[in-house]
Design a protein around this motif. Structure first.
Motif, PDB file in Angstrom:
ATOM      1  N   THR A  93      20.190   4.364 -34.040  1.00 49.36           N
ATOM      2  CA  THR A  93      19.496   5.515 -34.610  1.00 49.36           C
ATOM      3  C   THR A  93      18.949   6.422 -33.523  1.00 49.36           C
ATOM      4  O   THR A  93      19.109   7.652 -33.585  1.00 49.36           O
ATOM      5  N   THR A 150      20.528  10.059 -32.946  1.00 50.10           N
ATOM      6  CA  THR A 150      19.591  11.148 -33.231  1.00 50.10           C
ATOM      7  C   THR A 150      19.312  11.975 -31.980  1.00 50.10           C
ATOM      8  O   THR A 150      19.211  13.202 -32.044  1.00 50.10           O
ATOM      9  N   CYS A 201      19.549  20.517 -42.437  1.00 54.31           N
ATOM     10  CA  CYS A 201      18.815  19.289 -42.096  1.00 54.31           C
ATOM     11  C   CYS A 201      17.457  19.253 -42.790  1.00 54.31           C
ATOM     12  O   CYS A 201      17.040  18.199 -43.299  1.00 54.31           O
ATOM     13  N   ILE A 235      20.925   8.497 -38.741  1.00 48.47           N
ATOM     14  CA  ILE A 235      20.370   9.783 -38.322  1.00 48.47           C
ATOM     15  C   ILE A 235      19.039   9.994 -39.034  1.00 48.47           C
ATOM     16  O   ILE A 235      18.967   9.920 -40.261  1.00 48.47           O
ATOM     17  N   SER A 236      18.004  10.282 -38.264  1.00 51.85           N
ATOM     18  CA  SER A 236      16.688  10.603 -38.807  1.00 51.85           C
ATOM     19  C   SER A 236      16.381  12.063 -38.502  1.00 51.85           C
ATOM     20  O   SER A 236      16.252  12.439 -37.335  1.00 51.85           O
ATOM     21  N   VAL A 237      16.279  12.876 -39.532  1.00 47.51           N
ATOM     22  CA  VAL A 237      16.026  14.304 -39.328  1.00 47.51           C
ATOM     23  C   VAL A 237      14.644  14.527 -38.723  1.00 47.51           C
ATOM     24  O   VAL A 237      14.464  15.376 -37.846  1.00 47.51           O
ATOM     25  N   SER A 290      12.971  12.530 -36.733  1.00 40.42           N
ATOM     26  CA  SER A 290      13.047  12.197 -35.311  1.00 40.42           C
ATOM     27  C   SER A 290      13.859  13.247 -34.557  1.00 40.42           C
ATOM     28  O   SER A 290      13.551  13.569 -33.400  1.00 40.42           O
ATOM     29  N   MET A 291      14.882  13.788 -35.202  1.00 42.46           N
ATOM     30  CA  MET A 291      15.690  14.825 -34.565  1.00 42.46           C
ATOM     31  C   MET A 291      14.835  16.054 -34.245  1.00 42.46           C
ATOM     32  O   MET A 291      14.969  16.659 -33.167  1.00 42.46           O
ATOM     33  N   THR A 337      10.980   3.716 -35.627  1.00 42.07           N
ATOM     34  CA  THR A 337      12.241   3.311 -36.235  1.00 42.07           C
ATOM     35  C   THR A 337      12.312   1.798 -36.393  1.00 42.07           C
ATOM     36  O   THR A 337      12.758   1.284 -37.430  1.00 42.07           O
TER      37      THR A 337
END
Length: 295
Positions: free
Chosen positions: A87, A91, A113, A148-150, A152-153, A201
């Motif tokens: 992740t 990310t 996103c 994928i974590s938006v 965190s992105m 996470t």
């Protein structure tokens, strides 16, 4: 002088309020630990508050002799390590691309996103998608859907945009492409953000029980938190397999209760992730604030 006195009163009241809040927050965990270390039949009599009345390790012995708990720990540790690594890696790569000004249409991508933060497909479409992807009763159902974590992105992206452009320009002059710049310049400077988001996470993976309860029918793939949920929903003693070492242990000693076993299981599942906090605590404020103050 009057102003200073009022400030002192305000400070005292604030400290008292915070102390009460800390006590209210911490006491349930402490009481659970006390019950876990207290003899079950004695706990059923009531009156267990701050200290064990009849100290025992029997509850933990019973829990740790259950082979399901040991397998669950293996699954939880595996999904936490693999899931956190994949992740954060995926990310961070995604965020670096989104942070580049030369990315065509990045504004539209960002809107798409953001929409996913507020709207989801729902449980039934997700269930159908997971089934069609063949991830039922698969370890990868714990990892792939959340790779994928938006949120965190966005933190990564904001942090990457604050890195001085001169550092990346120097890397380009030395012959680095996008991948070289990302791996040799950007990532080494992102330690606090990576550590903080990795912890968030990892906690999400460690505490999750819902995914396994929906998509996993194989008992050998159940993480420890799902087993804990089952323990909270039913009598753990009646679910122990008669062929396990735990069952023979229970036959000899019966000074336990469902509540004492449940609390012991809670402690066993909570302690590993709690032990990680002291090592990463210093990254919290720096990591999150540096990646979120400016946009």
């Amino acid at each position: 002088m009057k102003f200073a006195f009022e400030d002192r009163i305000f400070s005292i009241v604030t400290h008292i309020a915070l102390a009460l809040l800390a006590f209210v927050t911490f006491y349930p965990f402490w009481n659970s630990a006390v019950i876990a270390f207290n003899e079950g039949t004695d706990t059923s009599l009531g009156g267990i508050t701050f200290w064990p009345r009849e100290f025992t390790l029997e509850n933990f012995e019973i829990v740790l002799k259950d082979i399901r708990i040991l397998k669950g720990f293996g699954i939880s540790i595996s999904r936490t390590v693999v899931g956190t690594f994949l992740t954060i890696a995926a990310t961070a790569i995604f965020a670096y691309g989104m942070s580049r000004k030369e990315l065509i249409g990045r504004g539209y991508y960002m809107v798409f996103c953001i929409i996913t933060l507020y709207f989801g497909g729902g449980l039934i479409p997700t269930y159908i998608l997971i089934r069609n992807l063949g991830m039922f009763d698969s370890f990868w159902v714990f990892v792939i859907p959340s790779i994928i974590s938006v949120w965190s992105m966005i933190i990564f992206r904001t942090f990457f945009r604050e890195i001085p452009p001169g550092l990346e320009d120097s890397a380009r002059i030395d012959g680095c492409g996008y991948w070289g710049t990302f791996l040799r310049v950007v990532l080494p400077l992102s330690g606090p953000v990576i550590a903080t988001l990795s912890l968030f996470t990892a906690i999400a993976h460690w505490n999750d029980w819902f995914v396994a309860s929906i998509y996993i029918n194989n008992n050998d793939l159940l993480p420890v938190q799902t087993l804990l949920k089952q323990t909270l929903d039913s009598n753990i003693a009646s679910e122990l397999n008669a062929d396990t070492a735990a069952a023979s242990f229970l036959a000899k000693r019966q000074s336990f209760t469902t509540k004492s076993l449940t609390m012991a299981t809670m402690m066993v599942t909570a302690i590993p992730i709690i032990l990680v906090y002291p090592f990463l605590q210093r990254f919290f404020v720096k990591g999150v604030l540096v990646g979120s103050l400016k946009e």
